[in-house]
Design a protein around this motif. Structure first.
Motif, PDB file in Angstrom:
ATOM      1  N   SER A  50       0.829  -1.211   0.000  1.00 27.13           N
ATOM      2  CA  SER A  50       0.000   0.000   0.000  1.00 27.13           C
ATOM      3  C   SER A  50       0.864   1.261   0.000  1.00 27.13           C
ATOM      4  N   LEU A  51       2.002   1.227   0.666  1.00 28.52           N
ATOM      5  CA  LEU A  51       2.907   2.380   0.653  1.00 28.52           C
ATOM      6  C   LEU A  51       3.613   2.493  -0.697  1.00 28.52           C
ATOM      7  N   ASN A  52       3.960   1.359  -1.269  1.00 26.94           N
ATOM      8  CA  ASN A  52       4.561   1.355  -2.598  1.00 26.94           C
ATOM      9  C   ASN A  52       3.586   1.978  -3.596  1.00 26.94           C
ATOM     10  N   ASP A  53       2.320   1.572  -3.502  1.00 26.07           N
ATOM     11  CA  ASP A  53       1.291   2.122  -4.389  1.00 26.07           C
ATOM     12  C   ASP A  53       1.125   3.628  -4.165  1.00 26.07           C
ATOM     13  N   ALA A  54       1.150   4.049  -2.902  1.00 20.71           N
ATOM     14  CA  ALA A  54       1.033   5.477  -2.589  1.00 20.71           C
ATOM     15  C   ALA A  54       2.212   6.252  -3.168  1.00 20.71           C
ATOM     16  N   ASP A  55       3.400   5.643  -3.125  1.00 17.99           N
ATOM     17  CA  ASP A  55       4.584   6.291  -3.676  1.00 17.99           C
ATOM     18  C   ASP A  55       4.451   6.461  -5.187  1.00 17.99           C
ATOM     19  N   VAL A  56       3.973   5.439  -5.856  1.00 19.69           N
ATOM     20  CA  VAL A  56       3.782   5.510  -7.308  1.00 19.69           C
ATOM     21  C   VAL A  56       2.740   6.575  -7.641  1.00 19.69           C
ATOM     22  N   GLN A  81       8.351  19.670  -2.916  1.00 28.61           N
ATOM     23  CA  GLN A  81       8.543  18.217  -2.974  1.00 28.61           C
ATOM     24  C   GLN A  81       9.784  17.815  -2.191  1.00 28.61           C
ATOM     25  N   SER A  82      10.852  18.578  -2.309  1.00 33.56           N
ATOM     26  CA  SER A  82      12.084  18.289  -1.555  1.00 33.56           C
ATOM     27  C   SER A  82      11.839  18.399  -0.051  1.00 33.56           C
ATOM     28  N   ALA A  83      11.091  19.420   0.350  1.00 33.56           N
ATOM     29  CA  ALA A  83      10.762  19.587   1.769  1.00 33.56           C
ATOM     30  C   ALA A  83       9.898  18.428   2.252  1.00 33.56           C
ATOM     31  N   TRP A  84       8.934  18.019   1.423  1.00 28.95           N
ATOM     32  CA  TRP A  84       8.084  16.884   1.791  1.00 28.95           C
ATOM     33  C   TRP A  84       8.919  15.608   1.924  1.00 28.95           C
ATOM     34  N   LEU A  85       9.848  15.403   1.011  1.00 31.90           N
ATOM     35  CA  LEU A  85      10.676  14.204   1.055  1.00 31.90           C
ATOM     36  C   LEU A  85      11.463  14.136   2.367  1.00 31.90           C
ATOM     37  N   LYS A  86      11.994  15.254   2.813  1.00 29.04           N
ATOM     38  CA  LYS A  86      12.709  15.287   4.100  1.00 29.04           C
ATOM     39  C   LYS A  86      11.772  14.922   5.246  1.00 29.04           C
ATOM     40  N   LYS A  87      10.539  15.400   5.162  1.00 27.40           N
ATOM     41  CA  LYS A  87       9.544  15.077   6.189  1.00 27.40           C
ATOM     42  C   LYS A  87       9.243  13.572   6.192  1.00 27.40           C
ATOM     43  N   ARG A  88       9.082  13.001   4.996  1.00 26.56           N
ATOM     44  CA  ARG A  88       8.834  11.555   4.897  1.00 26.56           C
ATOM     45  C   ARG A  88      10.018  10.770   5.441  1.00 26.56           C
ATOM     46  N   GLN A  89      11.235  11.197   5.105  1.00 23.50           N
ATOM     47  CA  GLN A  89      12.438  10.515   5.581  1.00 23.50           C
ATOM     48  C   GLN A  89      12.544  10.564   7.103  1.00 23.50           C
ATOM     49  N   ALA A  90      12.026  11.620   7.713  1.00 25.29           N
ATOM     50  CA  ALA A  90      12.057  11.746   9.172  1.00 25.29           C
ATOM     51  C   ALA A  90      11.166  10.700   9.843  1.00 25.29           C
ATOM     52  N   CYS A  91      10.277  10.087   9.089  1.00 23.31           N
ATOM     53  CA  CYS A  91       9.424   9.016   9.631  1.00 23.31           C
ATOM     54  C   CYS A  91      10.242   7.761   9.932  1.00 23.31           C
ATOM     55  N   ASN A  92      11.426   7.660   9.329  1.00 26.92           N
ATOM     56  CA  ASN A  92      12.257   6.458   9.444  1.00 26.92           C
ATOM     57  C   ASN A  92      11.445   5.243   9.041  1.00 26.92           C
ATOM     58  N   GLY A  93      11.308   4.259   9.897  1.00 27.26           N
ATOM     59  CA  GLY A  93      10.603   3.030   9.562  1.00 27.26           C
ATOM     60  C   GLY A  93       9.165   2.979  10.040  1.00 27.26           C
ATOM     61  N   ASP A  94       8.600   4.099  10.454  1.00 30.50           N
ATOM     62  CA  ASP A  94       7.234   4.160  10.974  1.00 30.50           C
ATOM     63  C   ASP A  94       6.234   4.200   9.813  1.00 30.50           C
ATOM     64  N   ALA A  95       5.615   3.056   9.531  1.00 29.84           N
ATOM     65  CA  ALA A  95       4.716   2.940   8.379  1.00 29.84           C
ATOM     66  C   ALA A  95       3.530   3.893   8.469  1.00 29.84           C
ATOM     67  N   GLU A  96       2.970   4.080   9.649  1.00 30.12           N
ATOM     68  CA  GLU A  96       1.817   4.975   9.783  1.00 30.12           C
ATOM     69  C   GLU A  96       2.213   6.424   9.535  1.00 30.12           C
ATOM     70  N   CYS A  97       3.376   6.805   9.971  1.00 36.44           N
ATOM     71  CA  CYS A  97       3.889   8.151   9.711  1.00 36.44           C
ATOM     72  C   CYS A  97       4.077   8.347   8.209  1.00 36.44           C
ATOM     73  N   ILE A  98       4.634   7.359   7.549  1.00 35.87           N
ATOM     74  CA  ILE A  98       4.852   7.432   6.099  1.00 35.87           C
ATOM     75  C   ILE A  98       3.511   7.510   5.386  1.00 35.87           C
ATOM     76  N   ARG A  99       2.556   6.694   5.810  1.00 32.62           N
ATOM     77  CA  ARG A  99       1.214   6.685   5.200  1.00 32.62           C
ATOM     78  C   ARG A  99       0.566   8.073   5.336  1.00 32.62           C
ATOM     79  N   ALA A 100       0.671   8.662   6.519  1.00 30.31           N
ATOM     80  CA  ALA A 100       0.098   9.996   6.754  1.00 30.31           C
ATOM     81  C   ALA A 100       0.807  11.044   5.900  1.00 30.31           C
ATOM     82  N   SER A 101       2.103  10.880   5.726  1.00 27.20           N
ATOM     83  CA  SER A 101       2.879  11.805   4.917  1.00 27.20           C
ATOM     84  C   SER A 101       2.403  11.788   3.458  1.00 27.20           C
ATOM     85  N   TYR A 102       2.179  10.594   2.927  1.00 28.76           N
ATOM     86  CA  TYR A 102       1.676  10.478   1.552  1.00 28.76           C
ATOM     87  C   TYR A 102       0.269  11.069   1.442  1.00 28.76           C
ATOM     88  N   ALA A 103      -0.586  10.785   2.405  1.00 29.23           N
ATOM     89  CA  ALA A 103      -1.952  11.311   2.357  1.00 29.23           C
ATOM     90  C   ALA A 103      -1.929  12.841   2.357  1.00 29.23           C
TER      91      ALA A 103
END
Length: 120
Positions: A50-56, A81-103
């Motif tokens: 689901s995260l892979n799909d969100a990334d695509v 986009q660069s600022a968002w990417l840094k925010k996503r990277q700050a999630c580290n391995g937290d899938a819910e944080c990454i999911r919220a970042s994509y949303a």
């Protein structure tokens, strides 16, 4: 008054078109999941469909939106986009944080699309 498609319908059509035009994008993240030096967020994205799909979806929408923007405003979108990417990277391995970042980012894209000037 001309008939206008709702934004979500048009965005869905654009995404479907992009997937047909770029079929490799529909099956893999926007980065190489085979790299040995994947960051923690990238590993989770590669391992979670689901995260892979969100990334695509995010990458495809970014590309479409970039092509629709006037040249003078594309830099702003790329900086965001660069600022968002840094925010996503700050999630580290937290899938819910990454999911919220994509949303959140996809919602921002939707708002940007709504603000575009369109011909009648």
């Amino acid at each position: 008054m001309p008939h206008q498609l709702p934004v979500k319908t048009l965005a869905g059509l654009l995404l479907g078109f992009a997937i047909q035009m770029f079929p490799h994008a529909a099956s893999a993240a926007s980065f190489d999941c085979e790299r040995a030096d994947l960051a923690a967020d990238e590993k989770v994205i590669c391992d979670t469909r689901s995260l892979n799909d969100a990334d695509v979806k995010m990458a495809t929408t970014f590309d479409i939106l970039t092509s629709l923007l006037p040249m003078g405003t594309r830099g702003t979108l790329q900086e965001e986009q660069s600022a968002w990417l840094k925010k996503r990277q700050a999630c580290n391995g937290d899938a819910e944080c990454i999911r919220a970042s994509y949303a959140e980012r996809l919602k921002q894209f939707e708002e940007s699309y709504k603000g575009l000037s369109r011909p009648l």
